[in-house]
Design a protein around this motif. Structure first.
Motif, PDB file in Angstrom:
ATOM      1  N   ALA A 162      44.297  43.376  50.750  1.00  0.00           N
ATOM      2  CA  ALA A 162      45.048  43.098  49.518  1.00  0.00           C
ATOM      3  C   ALA A 162      44.093  42.918  48.337  1.00  0.00           C
ATOM      4  CB  ALA A 162      45.915  41.852  49.688  1.00  0.00           C
ATOM      5  N   ALA A 163      43.002  42.207  48.558  1.00  0.00           N
ATOM      6  CA  ALA A 163      42.034  42.007  47.478  1.00  0.00           C
ATOM      7  C   ALA A 163      41.371  43.326  47.092  1.00  0.00           C
ATOM      8  CB  ALA A 163      40.987  40.971  47.887  1.00  0.00           C
ATOM      9  N   LEU A 164      41.033  44.148  48.085  1.00  0.00           N
ATOM     10  CA  LEU A 164      40.456  45.461  47.784  1.00  0.00           C
ATOM     11  C   LEU A 164      41.442  46.332  47.016  1.00  0.00           C
ATOM     12  CD1 LEU A 164      38.544  46.171  51.112  1.00  0.00           C
ATOM     13  CD2 LEU A 164      37.519  45.972  48.821  1.00  0.00           C
ATOM     14  N   ALA A 165      42.712  46.278  47.385  1.00  0.00           N
ATOM     15  CA  ALA A 165      43.736  47.050  46.673  1.00  0.00           C
ATOM     16  C   ALA A 165      43.850  46.588  45.229  1.00  0.00           C
ATOM     17  CB  ALA A 165      45.085  46.923  47.386  1.00  0.00           C
ATOM     18  N   SER A 166      43.766  45.287  45.003  1.00  0.00           N
ATOM     19  CA  SER A 166      43.854  44.787  43.620  1.00  0.00           C
ATOM     20  C   SER A 166      42.633  45.230  42.815  1.00  0.00           C
ATOM     21  CB  SER A 166      44.017  43.266  43.576  1.00  0.00           C
ATOM     22  OG  SER A 166      42.813  42.611  43.877  1.00  0.00           O
ATOM     23  N   LEU A 167      41.476  45.307  43.472  1.00  0.00           N
ATOM     24  CA  LEU A 167      40.283  45.806  42.784  1.00  0.00           C
ATOM     25  C   LEU A 167      40.455  47.273  42.399  1.00  0.00           C
ATOM     26  CD1 LEU A 167      37.433  44.203  44.925  1.00  0.00           C
ATOM     27  CD2 LEU A 167      38.108  43.564  42.606  1.00  0.00           C
ATOM     28  N   GLU A 168      41.047  48.050  43.307  1.00  0.00           N
ATOM     29  CA  GLU A 168      41.303  49.460  43.009  1.00  0.00           C
ATOM     30  C   GLU A 168      42.267  49.614  41.832  1.00  0.00           C
ATOM     31  OE1 GLU A 168      40.015  52.419  44.007  1.00  0.00           O
ATOM     32  OE2 GLU A 168      38.525  51.105  44.939  1.00  0.00           O
ATOM     33  N   LEU A 169      43.296  48.785  41.795  1.00  0.00           N
ATOM     34  CA  LEU A 169      44.241  48.818  40.684  1.00  0.00           C
ATOM     35  C   LEU A 169      43.560  48.509  39.353  1.00  0.00           C
ATOM     36  CD1 LEU A 169      47.436  47.136  42.170  1.00  0.00           C
ATOM     37  CD2 LEU A 169      47.137  49.537  41.544  1.00  0.00           C
ATOM     38  N   GLU A 170      42.621  47.574  39.379  1.00  0.00           N
ATOM     39  CA  GLU A 170      41.895  47.218  38.160  1.00  0.00           C
ATOM     40  C   GLU A 170      41.043  48.370  37.660  1.00  0.00           C
ATOM     41  OE1 GLU A 170      39.717  43.608  38.708  1.00  0.00           O
ATOM     42  OE2 GLU A 170      41.518  42.475  39.214  1.00  0.00           O
ATOM     43  N   LYS A 171      40.576  49.214  38.590  1.00  0.00           N
ATOM     44  CA  LYS A 171      39.727  50.350  38.218  1.00  0.00           C
ATOM     45  C   LYS A 171      40.534  51.475  37.578  1.00  0.00           C
ATOM     46  CE  LYS A 171      36.319  49.708  41.891  1.00  0.00           C
ATOM     47  NZ  LYS A 171      35.770  50.305  43.135  1.00  0.00           N
ATOM     48  N   GLN A 172      41.837  51.526  37.870  1.00  0.00           N
ATOM     49  CA  GLN A 172      42.694  52.592  37.356  1.00  0.00           C
ATOM     50  C   GLN A 172      42.838  52.467  35.842  1.00  0.00           C
ATOM     51  OE1 GLN A 172      43.896  54.988  39.416  1.00  0.00           O
ATOM     52  NE2 GLN A 172      42.829  53.938  41.064  1.00  0.00           N
ATOM     53  N   PRO A 173      42.730  53.592  35.111  1.00  0.00           N
ATOM     54  CA  PRO A 173      42.961  53.511  33.672  1.00  0.00           C
ATOM     55  C   PRO A 173      44.436  53.203  33.394  1.00  0.00           C
ATOM     56  CG  PRO A 173      42.648  55.788  34.377  1.00  0.00           C
ATOM     57  CD  PRO A 173      42.425  54.908  35.587  1.00  0.00           C
ATOM     58  N   SER A 174      44.652  52.373  32.405  1.00  0.00           N
ATOM     59  CA  SER A 174      46.045  52.015  32.081  1.00  0.00           C
ATOM     60  C   SER A 174      46.679  53.125  31.273  1.00  0.00           C
ATOM     61  CB  SER A 174      46.092  50.698  31.303  1.00  0.00           C
ATOM     62  OG  SER A 174      45.368  50.828  30.095  1.00  0.00           O
ATOM     63  N   ASP A 175      47.956  53.334  31.503  1.00  0.00           N
ATOM     64  CA  ASP A 175      48.719  54.363  30.766  1.00  0.00           C
ATOM     65  C   ASP A 175      49.315  53.725  29.530  1.00  0.00           C
ATOM     66  OD1 ASP A 175      48.132  56.194  32.742  1.00  0.00           O
ATOM     67  OD2 ASP A 175      49.979  55.760  33.875  1.00  0.00           O
ATOM     68  N   ALA A 176      48.558  53.646  28.488  1.00  0.00           N
ATOM     69  CA  ALA A 176      49.047  52.988  27.274  1.00  0.00           C
ATOM     70  C   ALA A 176      49.341  53.984  26.202  1.00  0.00           C
ATOM     71  CB  ALA A 176      48.050  51.970  26.790  1.00  0.00           C
TER      72      ALA A 176
END
Length: 176
Positions: A162-176
């Motif tokens: 779960a922590a690794l998945a949250s780190l991966e999400l943080e790396k994703q560019p945001s669609d703003a």
């Protein structure tokens, strides 16, 4: 009986002069647990530090290691992440590779450190520790040791993943 009444009883019992070490430790554990459950984690610290000093005097390695972990968890709860990391590293230093639960305890330690580094937004360091947690959990599964806890291993894998998945999400560019 409510928390405060039981806390008062435990404090009175702990004030007795001739407590057996095992009884004193049991009372300290219960008191610290009640403090934590009632949202008073800071009050648990001196109780557990006293128990820790006692464990050092009696040369009780497993109790010492358990208390180091509990102190680290309270430091996390109270926002003292650097102190928690220092305690966890001290636990690693003190842990013996000869203990039956060595790989499991390493996995738990690395998982907790990884979660702390994740909360500190130190992604690269967090990822290293979380990967170590998963590696040691795998070692535990593959070891010939009779000490294996499928529930504990599953919990480590769940938390680290779960922590690794949250780190991966943080790396994703945001669609703003």
């Amino acid at each position: 009986m409510d928390f405060e009444e039981r806390i008062s009883e435990l404090r009175t019992e702990l004030a007795a002069k001739n407590l057996r070490p095992a009884k004193k430790f049991s009372l300290q554990q219960e008191l610290a647990s009640l403090y934590r459950q009632s949202g008073q984690a800071l009050r648990a610290l001196p109780v557990l530090r006293s128990a820790y000093r006692d464990s050092l005097e009696r040369n009780e390695r497993e109790v010492e290691l358990q208390l180091i972990r509990e102190l680290a968890e309270i430091e996390v709860e109270t926002g003292n992440r650097q102190e928690a990391i220092a305690l966890l590293r001290h636990e690693l230093h003190r842990r013996s590779s000869r203990s039956a639960d060595y790989f499991l305890r390493l996995a738990e330690n690395y998982c907790l450190q990884g979660e702390i580094f994740t909360s500190m937004k130190s992604s690269e360091t967090a990822e290293i520790y979380l990967q170590h947690a998963l590696t040691y959990a795998k070692c535990c599964e593959n070891s010939k040791s009779s000490y294996k806890s499928p529930e504990a291993l599953a919990e480590i894998r769940r938390r680290a993943s779960a922590a690794l998945a949250s780190l991966e999400l943080e790396k994703q560019p945001s669609d703003a």
